[in-house]
Design a protein around this motif. Structure first.
Motif, PDB file in Angstrom:
ATOM      1  N   TYR A  74      20.335 -60.597 -81.862  1.00 15.76           N
ATOM      2  CA  TYR A  74      18.969 -60.520 -82.254  1.00 15.76           C
ATOM      3  C   TYR A  74      18.141 -59.399 -82.436  1.00 15.76           C
ATOM      4  CZ  TYR A  74      19.704 -65.348 -81.196  1.00 15.76           C
ATOM      5  OH  TYR A  74      20.193 -66.650 -81.252  1.00 15.76           O
ATOM      6  N   ARG A 129      13.075 -65.656 -78.489  1.00 14.86           N
ATOM      7  CA  ARG A 129      14.412 -65.198 -78.567  1.00 14.86           C
ATOM      8  C   ARG A 129      14.935 -64.653 -77.259  1.00 14.86           C
ATOM      9  NH1 ARG A 129      15.575 -63.597 -84.880  1.00 14.86           N
ATOM     10  NH2 ARG A 129      14.945 -65.517 -86.030  1.00 14.86           N
ATOM     11  N   PHE A 158      13.402 -72.724 -79.825  1.00 17.99           N
ATOM     12  CA  PHE A 158      14.250 -71.493 -79.997  1.00 17.99           C
ATOM     13  C   PHE A 158      15.148 -71.728 -81.391  1.00 17.99           C
ATOM     14  CE2 PHE A 158      18.783 -70.296 -79.467  1.00 17.99           C
ATOM     15  CZ  PHE A 158      18.659 -68.907 -79.726  1.00 17.99           C
ATOM     16  N   ARG A 186      15.011 -68.971 -84.382  1.00 17.64           N
ATOM     17  CA  ARG A 186      16.105 -68.243 -85.009  1.00 17.64           C
ATOM     18  C   ARG A 186      16.367 -68.341 -86.245  1.00 17.64           C
ATOM     19  NH1 ARG A 186      20.610 -71.462 -85.418  1.00 17.64           N
ATOM     20  NH2 ARG A 186      22.157 -69.836 -85.166  1.00 17.64           N
TER      21      ARG A 186
END
Length: 403
Positions: free
Chosen positions: A18, A39, A265, A269
């Motif tokens: 990430y 994240r 989450f 993402r």
């Protein structure tokens, strides 16, 4: 289910996936604030674990839905080969010609096309669970009712309704997957769904061949085929209604297998352009924008022209193979000859999907155009070949290219 502790700092693996924990690049766009902070609480291993959980809960049910759709649609191609020459044969009992039989395919396809866009406009409003369970229930009832038709009009009506009900399934499945997975994760899952759905011809071939031995016991074999396939769809609609989750960030329920933090989450993402449960139910401006681009029209036209050759062959394939006489006097046994092409399709689908997911040197359109050229050559072979065995081999070869 215990939540993942939000207090730990980003791991090395998390940064590899990430980027920096405070500014996260997504498809070239920097995402800051709450999304980046959320994240940072999850590692790469956490993301993979959650995706595996989603695969089990989503892909199993969705693949069964698509498999059932292919079974209920394809069974009509097999029933004319059952008990040929007997009063209980499909053509004799429904009193139709082969021309009328081909019109039934046209009616189904036209209604299928008309239903796809309107049906999927409602999926966001209705939620995937209700959307899928409704259309599966309705097409299951329609498939079972096809056993009662006694003339061409009744057959056309059933095929029209089946097309209207089935039209919203596959685009709806793709839409739901985009709410759970990133674009780079969709190809392998779509391949899994499509590959498993090809077991439909194997199941229908074995089912119809077995039912040919109970022909006339209560109903004709072709009627048993429609009833059994339709009942399977009805039972599946019940399972979908009670078990299929909707969105990653859906409120807690017995279908929601993620904690609120895990669900948030899974949404965070996704890239900015991905589908989300918070999107508006209908966005006319976005539709007009997409229709102005060349990608939609070029891909759509390519799929249309490719389907002109392949869909027709798939519809008539059981009848074509039964006419080869490769099984002697047992016409019903000729349906079993459809199993090797189906198995071959499954193997090549997995092989091509695995390869294309990992290679980047050759552009994807080059593979598609190459497949079209080879398919045209094989179709010319089908026109001029006179040997039944040769025709069967060409059909097998065409299924090598189709995936």
């Amino acid at each position: 289910m215990a939540t993942i502790e939000p207090t730990r700092s980003p791991s090395k693996d998390a940064k590899n996936v990430y980027g920096d924990s405070s500014v996260v690049p997504v498809d070239g766009i920097a995402v800051e604030g709450d999304t980046a902070e959320l994240r940072s609480r999850f590692t790469y291993e956490d993301a993979e674990r959650l995706k595996r959980k989603a695969d089990v809960r989503l892909l199993v049910l969705l693949s069964l839905c698509y498999l059932c759709k292919n079974i209920d649609n394809n069974v009509i191609s097999f029933v004319p080969t059952l008990n040929k020459g007997k009063p209980t044969n499909f053509y004799n009992m429904v009193n139709i010609s082969t021309d009328n039989f081909s019109y039934a395919s046209t009616v189904y396809t036209a209604c299928f096309m008309l239903a796809e866009i309107p049906s999927n406009i409602t999926i966001k409003w209705a939620t995937p669970r209700l959307h899928f369970s409704r259309i599966i229930l309705l097409w299951g009832i329609t498939c079972a009712c096809t056993a009662a038709v006694s003339n061409a009009g009744g057959l056309f009506a059933c095929r029209a309704l089946l097309g209207l009900f089935e039209g919203g399934l596959w685009p709806g499945i793709l839409y739901q997957l985009t709410c759970w997975y990133r674009p780079d994760e969709l190809a392998v899952r779509a391949t899994f769904l499509i590959t498993l759905a090809q077991f439909a011809n194997i199941i229908v071939a074995v089912l119809t061949y077995g039912l040919s031995f109970i022909d006339g016991r209560g109903m004709a074999a072709w009627q048993w085929s429609f009833v059994i396939c339709g009942l399977f769809a009805v039972l599946l609609s019940v399972a979908v209604f009670f078990l299929l989750p909707d969105w990653p960030d859906s409120p807690p329920s017995f279908r929601q297998f993620l904690t609120p933090e895990e669900g948030a989450f899974m949404v965070a993402r996704l890239p900015p352009g991905a589908s989300r449960s918070t999107d508006s139910n209908f966005d006319w401006a976005a539709i007009k924008k997409d229709c102005k681009g060349g990608l939609v029209w070029s891909f759509g036209l390519m799929q249309m022209f490719f389907g002109i050759g392949t869909v027709g062959m798939s519809f008539w394939l059981p009848t074509i193979v039964s006419g080869f006489g490769l099984t002697g006097t047992s016409v019903s046994a000729s349906t079993l000859l459809l199993i090797p092409p189906a198995v071959l399709y499954i193997i090549t689908s997995v092989g091509f999907g695995y390869y294309l997911d990992r290679q980047t040197a050759v552009p994807k359109p080059a593979f598609m155009l190459g497949a079209v050229v080879v398919m045209i050559g094989l179709f010319f072979g089908l026109i001029f070949c006179q040997s039944p065995i040769g025709l069967y081999v060409l059909i097998m070869a065409s299924l090598l290219i189709y995936p």
